[in-house]
Write an enzyme that holds these catalytic residues in place. Structure first.
Site, PDB file in Angstrom:
ATOM      1  CE1 TYR A 138      -3.958   2.119   0.679  1.00  0.00           C
ATOM      2  CE2 TYR A 138      -2.558   3.215   2.270  1.00  0.00           C
ATOM      3  CZ  TYR A 138      -3.707   3.177   1.531  1.00  0.00           C
ATOM      4  OH  TYR A 138      -4.617   4.203   1.613  1.00  0.00           O
ATOM      5  CE  LYS A 142      -3.441   5.588  -1.407  1.00  0.00           C
ATOM      6  NZ  LYS A 142      -4.410   6.329  -2.229  1.00  0.00           N
ATOM      7  CG  HIS A 181      -8.154   0.961   9.041  1.00  0.00           C
ATOM      8  ND1 HIS A 181      -8.894   1.219   7.913  1.00  0.00           N
ATOM      9  CD2 HIS A 181      -6.866   0.984   8.651  1.00  0.00           C
ATOM     10  CE1 HIS A 181      -8.071   1.395   6.897  1.00  0.00           C
ATOM     11  NE2 HIS A 181      -6.832   1.263   7.310  1.00  0.00           N
ATOM     12  NE  ARG A 207      -0.982   1.931  13.955  1.00  0.00           N
ATOM     13  CZ  ARG A 207       0.137   1.312  14.361  1.00  0.00           C
ATOM     14  NH1 ARG A 207       0.930   1.882  15.263  1.00  0.00           N
ATOM     15  NH2 ARG A 207       0.469   0.136  13.858  1.00  0.00           N
ATOM     16  CG  ASP A 267       2.339  -4.805  18.886  1.00  0.00           C
ATOM     17  OD1 ASP A 267       1.127  -4.991  19.132  1.00  0.00           O
ATOM     18  OD2 ASP A 267       3.248  -4.982  19.719  1.00  0.00           O
TER      19      ASP A 267
HETATM   20  O1  GFB Z   1      -5.709   0.283  11.932  1.00  0.00           O
HETATM   21  P1  GFB Z   1      -4.784  -0.851  11.959  1.00  0.00           P
HETATM   22  O2  GFB Z   1      -5.306  -2.167  11.586  1.00  0.00           O
HETATM   23  O3  GFB Z   1      -3.554  -0.656  11.004  1.00  0.00           O
HETATM   24  O4  GFB Z   1      -4.202  -0.908  13.461  1.00  0.00           O
HETATM   25  P2  GFB Z   1      -2.161   0.168  11.040  1.00  0.00           P
HETATM   26  C1  GFB Z   1      -3.335  -1.918  13.830  1.00  0.00           C
HETATM   27  C2  GFB Z   1      -2.904  -1.815  15.289  1.00  0.00           C
HETATM   28  O5  GFB Z   1      -4.015  -2.107  16.133  1.00  0.00           O
HETATM   29  C3  GFB Z   1      -1.844  -2.858  15.578  1.00  0.00           C
HETATM   30  C4  GFB Z   1      -3.770  -3.326  16.840  1.00  0.00           C
HETATM   31  O6  GFB Z   1      -0.976  -2.423  16.617  1.00  0.00           O
HETATM   32  C5  GFB Z   1      -2.700  -4.043  16.025  1.00  0.00           C
HETATM   33  O7  GFB Z   1      -1.958  -4.978  16.787  1.00  0.00           O
HETATM   34  N1  GFB Z   1      -5.022  -4.089  16.992  1.00  0.00           N
HETATM   35  C6  GFB Z   1      -5.504  -4.629  18.144  1.00  0.00           C
HETATM   36  C7  GFB Z   1      -5.908  -4.415  16.011  1.00  0.00           C
HETATM   37  N2  GFB Z   1      -6.627  -5.314  17.925  1.00  0.00           N
HETATM   38  C8  GFB Z   1      -6.907  -5.194  16.614  1.00  0.00           C
HETATM   39  C9  GFB Z   1      -7.974  -5.675  15.812  1.00  0.00           C
HETATM   40  O8  GFB Z   1      -8.879  -6.371  16.260  1.00  0.00           O
HETATM   41  N3  GFB Z   1      -7.948  -5.340  14.501  1.00  0.00           N
HETATM   42  C10 GFB Z   1      -6.959  -4.540  13.957  1.00  0.00           C
HETATM   43  N4  GFB Z   1      -7.022  -4.217  12.659  1.00  0.00           N
HETATM   44  N5  GFB Z   1      -5.921  -4.102  14.700  1.00  0.00           N
HETATM   45  C11 GFB Z   1      -2.792   0.485   8.569  1.00  0.00           C
HETATM   46  C12 GFB Z   1      -2.116   0.122   7.288  1.00  0.00           C
HETATM   47  O9  GFB Z   1      -1.836   0.241   9.515  1.00  0.00           O
HETATM   48  O10 GFB Z   1      -3.125   1.839   8.701  1.00  0.00           O
HETATM   49  C13 GFB Z   1      -2.704   0.797   6.120  1.00  0.00           C
HETATM   50  O11 GFB Z   1      -2.070  -1.275   7.165  1.00  0.00           O
HETATM   51  C14 GFB Z   1      -3.012   2.260   6.364  1.00  0.00           C
HETATM   52  O12 GFB Z   1      -1.829   0.678   5.037  1.00  0.00           O
HETATM   53  C15 GFB Z   1      -3.767   2.451   7.645  1.00  0.00           C
HETATM   54  O13 GFB Z   1      -1.857   3.027   6.367  1.00  0.00           O
HETATM   55  C16 GFB Z   1      -4.021   3.901   7.978  1.00  0.00           C
HETATM   56  O14 GFB Z   1      -2.309   1.523  11.649  1.00  0.00           O
HETATM   57  O15 GFB Z   1      -1.091  -0.705  11.626  1.00  0.00           O
END
Ligand code: GFB
Length: 312
Positions: A138, A142, A181, A207, A267
């Site tokens: 991704y 971008k 997300h 985050r 993470d």
């Molecule tokens: O929003 P997210 O999935 O993506 O958040 P990123 C991930 C973080 O949340 C990690 C924790 O630290 C995960 O370990 N987390 C805890 C969880 N429980 C959960 C859960 O149930 N589901 C999810 N999804 N996460 C994305 C990128 O990164 O952010 C994209 O992959 C994009 O490319 C987007 O940039 C904004 O913040 O890691």
């Protein structure tokens, strides 16, 4: 620059970001908005995109179309996140320039920056180190998109520029617990919890979260600048650990579920707080604090659930 008579194409108007941009354009008095659904126009098809610009000839384009997902979806499918997002970026930006679109705003994400960039992350950290592996596809797509805008601007004088928002949330989000997300996923998990909720990773990553209506405001602000920087971060400055976020979501949803951390899940980037001094120095700042944004989101989640229009 954009004015009330401009014909404005919003790519990705059915997504969370594109729909927020369309709402804001309508509210601020821009009546001439052009959209195409995914079914009407496949943005990964160069010929179709070129024909669209040739017939519609918009003055302004906002590229909010992308295949997006959380850490799970990205890490399982880096190849399609790279391919689809690179195709969308190349086609929508390149054909815009070919057909005389005078102004274009390209939207990316702060995952374009190196995994271990100094925090808060400044725009000049771009390409200064290795990317986070979970979303490398991704991020590369971008980066190509924002560079294409930069090159076109330099070579042809067309004002094509980019915004890099931090992690977004808001109405129309994807509540799919495998692919979404973290914020919407946590809302869904706590809302449907039976005593226990399993969350990913250790909870120690941080985050920064920005409500999508704030981003839409930033888009209009950037489009109103005569000579915008090539690249600007858009953030709220509100950084929380995933553990803190879980506490906030549980409270907002009204859940007492016990949290179990599954540390076999990644993470991702340890920290991703963006430096917003550039956009703030020009006069923009976010307006929706995380706590209020969360309440708004729980309300829209329940409405979307009740109307059957929720993305799960
Ligand atoms: O929003 P997210 O999935 O993506 O958040 P990123 C991930 C973080 O949340 C990690 C924790 O630290 C995960 O370990 N987390 C805890 C969880 N429980 C959960 C859960 O149930 N589901 C999810 N999804 N996460 C994305 C990128 O990164 O952010 C994209 O992959 C994009 O490319 C987007 O940039 C904004 O913040 O890691």
């Amino acid at each position: 620059m954009m004015d009330a008579n401009s014909k404005i194409y919003v790519a990705g108007h059915n997504g969370m970001v594109g729909s927020a941009v369309v709402r804001r354009l309508a509210k601020d008095g821009y009546p001439n908005i052009v959209v195409r659904s995914h079914r009407e126009l496949d943005l990964t098809d160069p010929a179709a995109v070129d024909a669209f610009y040739a017939s519609e000839r918009p003055d302004v384009a906002v590229i909010a179309a992308a295949r997006v997902g959380g850490i799970g979806a990205n890490s399982r499918a880096n190849s399609s996140f790279l391919y689809e997002n690179a195709m969308i970026a190349m086609n929508t930006v390149w054909s815009a320039a070919r057909h005389g679109v005078k102004r274009l705003l390209f939207l990316g994400s702060t995952c374009i920056y190196p995994r271990l960039a100094p925090q808060p992350i400044r725009e000049d950290a771009l390409l200064s180190g290795s990317l986070e592996k979970t979303n490398e596809g991704y991020a590369l797509a971008k980066i190509s998109g924002l560079k294409l805008c930069e090159f076109i601007r330099r070579e042809r004088g067309l004002v094509y520029h980019s915004l890099m928002p931090t992690n977004l949330y808001g109405p129309g989000d994807n509540y799919d617990i495998e692919n979404g997300h973290v914020l919407p996923t946590l809302v869904r998990k706590f809302d449907t919890a039976r005593g226990k909720v399993v969350l990913w990773g250790t909870g120690s990553a941080t985050r920064e979260f920005l409500h999508v209506d704030d981003l839409a405001g930033a888009c209009l602000f950037a489009l109103g600048l005569e000579n915008p920087p090539d690249l600007m971060n858009v953030g709220s400055g509100e950084e929380v650990t995933i553990r803190q976020l879980a506490g906030m979501v549980a409270k907002a949803v009204g859940s007492n579920a016990e949290i179990v951390w599954d540390s076999s899940k990644p993470d991702g980037t340890p920290r991703k707080l963006c430096d917003t001094s550039l956009i703030r120095s020009l006069g923009w700042k976010s307006e929706i604090p995380l706590e209020k944004g969360l309440e708004m989101t729980i309300r829209s989640y329940r409405e979307e659930l009740a109307s059957g229009k929720i993305r799960l």
